[in-house]
Scaffold this motif. Structure first.
Motif, PDB file in Angstrom:
ATOM      1  N   ARG A  37      51.414  27.624  13.311  1.00 18.79           N
ATOM      2  CA  ARG A  37      51.628  28.841  12.539  1.00 18.79           C
ATOM      3  C   ARG A  37      51.413  28.543  11.072  1.00 18.79           C
ATOM      4  O   ARG A  37      51.532  27.404  10.643  1.00 18.79           O
ATOM      5  CB  ARG A  37      53.044  29.358  12.748  1.00 18.79           C
ATOM      6  N   GLN A  45      50.856  40.543  10.985  1.00 19.59           N
ATOM      7  CA  GLN A  45      50.968  39.902   9.692  1.00 19.59           C
ATOM      8  C   GLN A  45      50.495  38.455   9.728  1.00 19.59           C
ATOM      9  O   GLN A  45      50.047  37.905   8.743  1.00 19.59           O
ATOM     10  CB  GLN A  45      52.438  39.913   9.233  1.00 19.59           C
ATOM     11  N   GLN A  46      50.625  37.888  10.910  1.00 20.71           N
ATOM     12  CA  GLN A  46      50.571  36.450  11.007  1.00 20.71           C
ATOM     13  C   GLN A  46      49.319  35.986  11.700  1.00 20.71           C
ATOM     14  O   GLN A  46      48.681  36.728  12.441  1.00 20.71           O
ATOM     15  CB  GLN A  46      51.775  35.993  11.841  1.00 20.71           C
ATOM     16  N   GLN A 100      45.138  36.646  15.846  1.00 17.43           N
ATOM     17  CA  GLN A 100      45.554  37.399  14.663  1.00 17.43           C
ATOM     18  C   GLN A 100      46.602  38.415  15.098  1.00 17.43           C
ATOM     19  O   GLN A 100      46.358  39.254  15.955  1.00 17.43           O
ATOM     20  CB  GLN A 100      44.329  38.121  14.078  1.00 17.43           C
ATOM     21  N   SER A 130      51.973  29.568   6.879  1.00 17.75           N
ATOM     22  CA  SER A 130      52.877  30.079   5.834  1.00 17.75           C
ATOM     23  C   SER A 130      54.187  30.616   6.414  1.00 17.75           C
ATOM     24  O   SER A 130      54.285  31.798   6.650  1.00 17.75           O
ATOM     25  CB  SER A 130      52.183  31.150   4.993  1.00 17.75           C
ATOM     26  N   ARG A 145      57.089  35.369  16.670  1.00 19.71           N
ATOM     27  CA  ARG A 145      57.862  34.637  15.686  1.00 19.71           C
ATOM     28  C   ARG A 145      58.691  33.599  16.418  1.00 19.71           C
ATOM     29  O   ARG A 145      59.377  33.932  17.376  1.00 19.71           O
ATOM     30  CB  ARG A 145      58.813  35.585  14.955  1.00 19.71           C
ATOM     31  N   VAL A 166      47.990  32.792  14.138  1.00 17.92           N
ATOM     32  CA  VAL A 166      48.455  31.663  14.931  1.00 17.92           C
ATOM     33  C   VAL A 166      47.247  30.978  15.536  1.00 17.92           C
ATOM     34  O   VAL A 166      46.325  31.639  16.016  1.00 17.92           O
ATOM     35  CB  VAL A 166      49.411  32.135  16.047  1.00 17.92           C
TER      36      VAL A 166
END
Lengths: 696, 665
Positions: free
Chosen positions: A182, A162-163, A159, A184, A233, A165
């Motif tokens: 990943r 925001q994301q 976690q 969304s 990212r 994985v």
């Protein structure tokens, strides 16, 4: 510095076969864990109380295939039995059987709970679903991402801010791959994991999120610990078709002893420390039943604990505690990783918090069952790594050290040091030194002093790298090398420091006089000389104060050489509570001598003599005072009963009293100055007043 | 002499703003000071650091740096604009945008042909200095990151720029980075994780570059090889500013903890040529960040967040004890910020953005707030006038019992657009407005409004701005003083110049015309007192006597100028003066004190019997009961108004300084 605290048993382990899925998952708060065990039982424990809060089992004949996880949004537990049946229940449910159950269309590999989100479901063939969307339509078709032969070995959900994985690694005919899923927008990236050059296999993985990147740590059966950094990212979407190797860096090369590692795992506990289980202690021979904390920045072993019984190579870490199953119990070992003093000295890393600031991913151990088949080429690969270079490899050198004559060894070491890269040296210096020390211990006539000096001066050696070196120098009375070690090693244990101190104190000054101590000696010479100069030069008054009472007993109580060595001891880093018990080993004459010397230093320092002496290393006043306090703490009762100590104690007492008096007087001065300031302001004048003045 | 009722006023919340930059003009010995509110002040070093000019500015300009080019003054700020100032008329001459984002530094080369500015976008822009403007010439090679500091090599062919973590050298001829011969180098020695800001650089003629950075180090570099020669850890906080003396033998360093450190270029072994920069002295005169320092031959001038302008003399360069050897700490402006209606008992306080009107007598005050950026205001009787940079306003004041109201007078003559000084005649019939080029506009005030009469121009044709105006009680005379030290007297009956007072070497800090004798009483920045008879066009006998006899040394040693002169309406021989630390009543009938007599003799006199006092008293009645004075005036009813602004209150409003370890804390 890191430390392992007293361990306690959380629960006994059921005697499971190799098929048993054992896992520990975090529960709703920091003190609770969900333990799935023996393929049949799920138990919730309160860790601090070592007490189960609830337990559920599945029926005979059913088998838990994915460990139970806690689903924070719904406050429910989820488990998968028989690979396809998802069961959901709450705390208050008594039996799993009566709880919600859904059969899905494909085999589930694992469930992953994510804080504040729905759990993730990873299917055996690589597809991923959120639990809620899966349960909405249990019979939906699940796509196959992986080929038939590709088997998932490990998975974890990470976690980020925001994301979310999901990482999982697979194996296919000895090829290891890492998939990064990943969400969304959904994107799956595949990386190839390079195996170690020695075709060893990865034993364990761990993924953490730190500073905006995912750090993937993996341990190979050869003992190498690698780290790969994945960008949180994705910068460029990977070109389909080409699978790129994941760039990695070697963090640590763990000693493996005989053979390869079979059941071991490594887990990062903070930015610079990893916990390793199932790897032999570097000093304790081949036994692999150790839990070790290693500092990866300095490659030092920080703490180790021997574990009884069989090691399963499993390790979890939640809220500052390590969970290790061994033998028939599950032990909880609290630990602490502080910013090490060396790190502080080097200024290498900025550590903000200890164990809390780091998000630990869900962790599962790899199935090691299948690797065992192809582990035949163990020994050859060791030797064949670096034969191409002209200078001898560390292994060869270590062999030579065992048999070669002193001169040969000396020459070989010199050549090796010249021909090696710094990174290599970092890894091998400790090993060479250990080999040399072992030879010296075995063969009393063998002592390659120059080789040791060169090794120490590479700066890649530290005490934990070869713990016997310092003791050896003391045995051989090699004080020059001892001084070097004291200067350059930042991690000398307090016991060894005390041992050095004891040896130095018990030596006769006359025997020390031949030792060349360079800078330290210059400082001592200057210190004793300035005493004479200043005594002759300005014996008059300073600001109306005479220095007479301090200038009394000003001859140095120890020889210059001994003083120089003692100065080095004073500057060794230590921690009070650990040093104190060892200090008690000193006998009374030694304590007296040392105290006298410390008093001499302190008086010198209070005369401001030291600031005029240019020296690279000299003890600070605080260091001196700390040692005085420690010595007195350790020996006060003994000293109080010793008649010879009386004058010394009185003079120290007198000195302390005068200091206390000085400070209290300073406090008074401060107070009166403050009062003076206040008295000036005392007449409170408002914003506007009308007054009468008279001028003459 | 008698008793006085004193209105002790402390409700004027005057708050000076922090000093941001300093620049020295060596030929004319002027020091320009830029403050954070955009104001630029000019101090005259030769004239006891008298604050000659104040050029108002806007806070938005966020002035970061100042540069002199000959007699011309430029500034640049974070709004990205370069400003040239009109020093004759105390205003901005023109503003041009450098188009490089915020400007962090501006410097001129020694030849005075070019200006270089360092911009946020990483460019160093060269401007050519023309007669009346500056013209953009070219950008030097653009870098990544902002240019914080700049320094020209004295030859003018190279320029060094301090950035984040890096110092670059540019060739000004080609505009290129001297990358080959002068590689850009890292300021090693700070931890990698932390950015190191090179706050200030200095390029010496021997090729040495000195840098001061946020790691608290002053480093000397060899620009030919790009190597570090020496690094001095000066502070635990930032080194914010550097200044090297004209002969490059001394360097002043300003730090965040408020210390100024001096380095000197000395030979390490006596009689040998090998010289090194050695840290010699530390001055601790500031409580907050020192944002700017200057090496001015015999003194180190510094200023910073604590708003003080400190002149620290270097005693090894001064032979005699005197004005030059005293530590100066300039906190208050050398002009009046308070004006007073003597009959009505009203006080008008001038703030940067508004005026406040207070009535004395009762302890309740009335605040009248105005927005704009006031440069000046004077009020008398029923009128209030003020002027900003852009406009001039006149208000009629109605004051009945506790009701105060003001009415704006519309339709002012167009010629009254902006003023340096404003003054009313004593009967409120005339308004005098000091305008550009030492001219004074005269307007008549009556019930219907304000009517322009004429403009008075001096015979000398000086272009300097007027900084003081004084009208006589009988409405016949008007005196004006400008920053060229000229004092002009006009005959208001004829509306013509009457005469010029002989020019004194020091500027006039305060002056007034005596109500009964029509003598013009002037106090100069060097503390000299002169009295000039307007009607006889010559110095009065008392003035000549003072010159002959000389003033007492204790009077001359005071370091703040007198900012107000008033007279006692009951006793024409009494003149009331004040500076920051005292006020004094001069009794012209009493003998002047000689050097041996006790100058501050009030306490002695108090303890003497009445008869003996006469024997010991002298002309200067000094009173030091009130301190940190902004204003003292003797009202019509013989009461004194004293406006104090305790420095403690100013300090309390400053931001917290960097924390320093003190004994036993």
């Amino acid at each position: 510095m890191a430390a392992l605290y007293e361990s306690y048993t959380l629960c006994a382990l059921a005697d499971t076969g190799p098929e048993g899925t054992r896992a520990i998952e975090p529960d709703r708060d920091r003190d609770r864990v969900v333990i799935t065990e023996s393929g049949r039982a799920v138990t919730v424990y309160k860790v601090s109380d070592q007490k189960p809060l609830g337990s559920w089992t599945v029926k005979q004949g059913q088998c838990i295939t994915s460990p139970a996880v806690y689903n924070p949004p719904t406050k429910e537990y989820v488990v998968v039995t028989d690979e396809k049946v998802v069961r959901v229940w709450k705390d208050e449910d008594i039996s799993i059987e009566k709880a919600f159950k859904a059969t899905v269309s494909a085999e589930v590999y694992r469930l992953h709970s994510v804080p504040d989100r729905e759990p993730l479901v990873l299917f055996r063939h690589g597809a991923v679903r959120f639990l809620d969307s899966l349960l909405a339509a249990p019979q939906q078709t699940i796509e196959e991402v992986l080929s038939e032969e590709e088997v998932i070995r490990w998975s974890a959900a990470v976690q980020m801010e925001q994301q979310l994985v999901l990482l999982f690694s697979t194996e296919q005919r000895g090829q290891h791959c890492l998939y990064v899923q990943r969400f969304s927008p959904n994107a799956l990236v595949k990386h190839r994991l390079e195996t170690d050059s020695t075709n060893s296999t990865p034993l364990s993985y761990a993924a953490t999120y730190r500073d905006g990147n995912i750090h993937l740590l993996y341990l190979f059966s050869s003992g190498s610990v690698y780290e790969s950094v994945l960008q949180a990212r994705p910068t460029v979407p990977a070109v389909s078709g080409t699978v790129q190797a994941l760039p990695r860096s070697l963090l640590l090369k763990l000693p493996v002893g005989e053979g390869e590692l079979t059941a071991a795992s490594a887990l990062p506990v903070d930015e610079s420390h990893i916990a390793v289980v199932g790897v032999p202690h570097p000093l304790a021979g081949a036994g692999k039943d150790y839990l070790c904390l290693w500092n990866t920045h300095f490659q030092t072993l920080q703490a180790a604990r021997e574990l009884a019984g069989k090691i399963y190579g499993q390790l979890w870490c939640f809220s500052g505690k390590l969970f290790v199953p061994h033998g028939k119990i599950l032990s909880v070992i609290p630990f602490e990783c502080q910013k090490s003093s060396l790190a502080a000295a080097m200024g290498k890393l900025k550590q903000t918090s200890g164990t809390n600031g780091i998000t630990l991913s869900v962790w599962s151990c790899i199935d090691t069952r299948r690797h065992n088949n192809d582990n035949t080429l163990i020994i050859q690969l060791k030797m064949s790594t670096r034969n191409q270079s002209s200078c001898p490899t560390a292994e060869q050198l270590a062999e030579k050290i065992k048999v070669g004559s002193e001169k040969e060894v000396q020459k070989q070491v010199e050549e090796f040091l010249h021909g090696s890269q710094p990174e290599e040296l970092q890894l091998t210096a400790g090993r060479l030194a250990s080999a040399l020390v072992m030879r010296c211990q075995a063969d009393p006539t063998f002592y390659p002093q120059a080789a040791f000096t060169q090794l120490v001066q590479t700066n890649y050696l530290c005490h934990s790298g070869c713990p016997d070196l310092l003791v050896l120098t003391l045995e051989k009375n090699d004080f020059r090398l001892c001084q070097l070690c004291l200067q350059l090693f930042q991690d000398i244990p307090e016991a060894v420091t005390c041992c050095c101190l004891k040896t130095i104190l018990s030596f006769q000054d006359s025997e020390l006089e031949q030792v060349d101590l360079e800078d330290g000696l210059l400082f001592m010479k200057a210190l004793t000389q300035t005493a004479e100069v200043s005594d002759d030069g300005d014996s008059g008054q300073h600001n109306g104060f005479s220095r007479e009472p301090l200038a009394l007993d000003m001859s140095c109580p120890v020889g210059l050489h001994k003083g120089a060595l003692l100065n080095e001891v004073l500057q060794v880093p230590y921690s009070d509570s650990l040093l104190l018990p060892h200090l008690k080993d000193l006998n009374v004459p030694q304590v007296l001598l040392f105290l006298q010397y410390l008093r001499f230093l302190y008086l010198k320092y209070s005369q401001d003599a030291h600031s005029r002496i240019p020296a690279l290393r000299k003890p600070t006043v605080t260091q001196i005072m700390d040692w005085v306090c420690l010595l007195l703490d350790a020996h006060f009762t003994v000293l109080a009963l010793t008649p010879e100590a009386k004058s010394l104690l009185t003079s120290l007492h007198k000195f302390v009293r005068s200091q206390v008096k000085l400070y209290s007087e300073l406090g008074k001065i401060e107070g009166s100055l403050e009062a003076l300031k206040k008295s000036k302001q005392s007449r409170e004048i408002g914003q506007y007043s009308i007054e009468v003045i008279e001028l003459f | 002499m008698g008793e006085f009722n004193v209105h002790r006023v402390r409700f004027f919340d005057y708050m000076p703003s922090a000093i941001r930059a300093l620049a020295f003009q060596p030929q004319r010995e002027r020091i320009a000071v830029a403050r954070t509110d955009g104001t630029v002040e000019i101090f005259n070093r030769a004239d006891c650091f008298f604050q000659e000019k104040v050029i108002p500015g806007r806070q938005q300009a966020a002035t970061e740096a100042l540069a002199w080019v000959g007699d011309r003054l430029f500034s640049a700020g974070l709004n990205g604009e370069i400003i040239e100032y009109d020093l004759d008329n105390n205003k901005t001459k023109y503003t041009i945008d450098a188009y490089g984002g915020p400007i962090w530094s501006i410097t001129s080369n020694k030849q005075g042909t070019h200006l270089a500015v360092g911009c946020e976008d990483g460019t160093v822009k060269l401007f050519e200095v023309h007669e009346d403007r500056i013209q953009f010439e070219r950008n030097l090679a653009k870098q990544k990151g902002r240019i914080i500091s700049l320094s020209w090599h004295p030859s003018g062919s190279k320029i060094v720029a301090g950035m984040m973590d890096v110092i670059h050298i540019f060739d000004t001829e080609t505009g290129k980075l001297r990358a080959l011969a002068f590689p850009s180098y890292d300021l090693l020695g700070t931890s990698r994780s932390q950015e190191c800001v090179v706050w200030s650089v200095v390029y010496l003629s021997d090729g040495t570059i000195i840098s001061g950075d946020s790691a608290g180090k002053v480093k000397m570099w060899d620009s030919r090889t790009g190597t570090l020669i020496k690094s001095h850890q000066v502070t635990k906080w930032d080194v914010l500013t550097l200044s090297v003396s004209q002969d490059e033998t001394s360097l002043a360093v300003g730090t965040s903890e408020g210390h100024v450190v001096q380095f000197q270029f000395l030979s390490m072994v006596l009689g040998q040529e090998d010289k090194e920069w050695v840290r010699t002295r530390t001055f601790k005169n500031h409580t907050h960040d020192v944002r700017a320092v200057l090496e001015v031959n015999t003194a180190i001038v510094s200023g910073g967040m604590d708003t003080q302008f400190v002149v620290r003399p270097l005693l090894d360069k001064i032979d005699e004890r005197g004005q030059a050897s005293a530590l100066r700490n300039i906190q208050f402006p050398h002009r009046r910020l308070v004006s007073c209606a003597r009959k009505a008992g009203l006080l008008l306080f001038q703030y940067p953005g508004h005026l406040e009107l207070w009535r004395l007598g009762e302890s309740e005050g009335n605040g009248e707030r105005k927005r704009e950026n006031t440069t000046l205001s004077i009020k008398r009787k029923r009128w209030i006038a003020y002027s900003t940079v852009a406009s001039f306003r006149l208000y009629r004041l109605h004051c009945e019992n506790n009701n105060v109201s003001i009415i704006k007078v519309s339709k002012l003559p167009k010629v009254l657009s902006s003023a340096n000084q404003i003054c009313f005649s004593s009967d409120s019939s005339h308004l005098f407005v000091a305008s550009t080029c030492s001219s004074v506009h005269v307007a008549i005030l009556n019930q219907s409004g304000c009517k322009f009469v004429c403009t008075l121009k001096p015979k000398s044709g000086s272009g300097q701005a007027i900084n003081l105006l004084a009208a006589s009680e009988d409405g016949k005379w008007l005196a004006s003083a400008n920053s060229d030290h000229e004092v002009q007297i006009y005959n208001l009956n004829k509306m013509k110049p009457h005469c010029t007072v002989p020019v004194h070497s020091s500027g006039v800090s305060a002056m007034a015309i005596h109500p009964t004798t029509n003598n013009l009483f002037m106090v100069h920045a060097d503390q000299q007192l002169t009295e000039y008879s307007v009607e006889k066009k010559q110095y009065t006998d008392w003035s000549r006597q003072v010159q002959r006899h000389g003033l007492h040394s204790l009077w001359l040693e005071r370091d703040t100028p007198v900012t107000n002169v008033t007279f006692n309406p009951k006793n024409p021989a009494h003149i009331v003066l004040h500076d920051m630390y005292m006020f004094c009543i001069i009794d012209q009938t009493l003998p002047l004190p000689d050097q041996r007599s006790q100058f501050y003799n009030q306490l002695t006199l108090r303890s003497m019997p009445e008869k003996e006092r006469k024997k010991h008293s002298h002309a200067f009645k000094m009173c030091k009961i009130f301190k940190e004075l902004l204003f003292v005036e003797l009202m019509e009813d013989q009461s004194l108004v004293v406006v104090e602004r305790p420095l403690m209150d100013i300090t309390a409003q400053l931001p917290a300084p960097v924390r320093q370890k003190k004994f036993a804390t």
